[in-house]
Design a protein around this motif. Structure first.
Motif, PDB file in Angstrom:
ATOM      1  N   ARG A   1       0.836  -1.214   0.000  1.00 55.67           N
ATOM      2  CA  ARG A   1       0.000   0.000   0.000  1.00 55.67           C
ATOM      3  C   ARG A   1       0.863   1.253   0.000  1.00 55.67           C
ATOM      4  O   ARG A   1       0.543   2.227  -0.677  1.00 55.67           O
TER       5      ARG A   1
ATOM      6  N   ARG B   1       2.383   1.732  -3.471  1.00 55.54           N
ATOM      7  CA  ARG B   1       1.406   2.217  -4.452  1.00 55.54           C
ATOM      8  C   ARG B   1       0.995   3.660  -4.190  1.00 55.54           C
ATOM      9  O   ARG B   1       0.304   4.266  -4.995  1.00 55.54           O
TER      10      ARG B   1
ATOM     11  N   GLU C   1      -0.905   4.648  -1.595  1.00 50.78           N
ATOM     12  CA  GLU C   1      -2.221   4.710  -0.969  1.00 50.78           C
ATOM     13  C   GLU C   1      -2.154   5.339   0.419  1.00 50.78           C
ATOM     14  O   GLU C   1      -3.142   5.907   0.880  1.00 50.78           O
TER      15      GLU C   1
END
Length: 86
Positions: free
Chosen positions: A64, A67, A69
Motif C-alpha cells: 500500500r 502504491r 495509498e
C-alpha cells in the motif's frame, strides 16, 4: 494438371505444418504441467508463509505504501502497531 497426386499431394505438402503445430502444442502442455507440479512461481515473489500473520500484514502495508495509498506518517504508525510498539 494434378495427375495422380490430386488432393493427397496437396495434403502431404501441408502435413509438416500440422505436425509442427502438434509438436508445439504438446511442448506447451508439458511445460505447463511441469510448472504447475513443480511450483513455477519465483520464490522471490512469494509472500510470507500462510501462518505468519505479522509478516502478511507487513507485506500488505509495504504494498500500500509503495502504491502511494498511504503516506509516510500513516505507514510508520501502522508499522509500529504491527510490531507491537503501541
Amino acid at each position: 494438371m494434378m495427375g495422380d497426386w490430386g488432393w493427397a499431394g496437396m495434403a502431404a505438402g501441408w502435413s509438416w505444418v500440422f505436425l509442427l503445430l502438434l509438436l508445439v502444442g504438446i511442448a506447451t502442455l508439458v511445460i505447463l504441467l511441469v510448472r504447475l507440479t513443480v511450483g513455477g512461481v519465483d520464490p522471490r515473489r512469494r509472500g510470507p508463509a500462510p501462518g505468519d500473520a505479522q509478516a502478511q500484514a507487513r507485506a500488505i502495508l509495504d504494498e500500500r505504501y509503495a502504491r502511494g495509498e498511504i503516506d509516510t506518517a500513516e505507514y510508520d504508525e501502522r508499522l509500529g502497531r504491527i510490531r507491537g510498539d503501541g
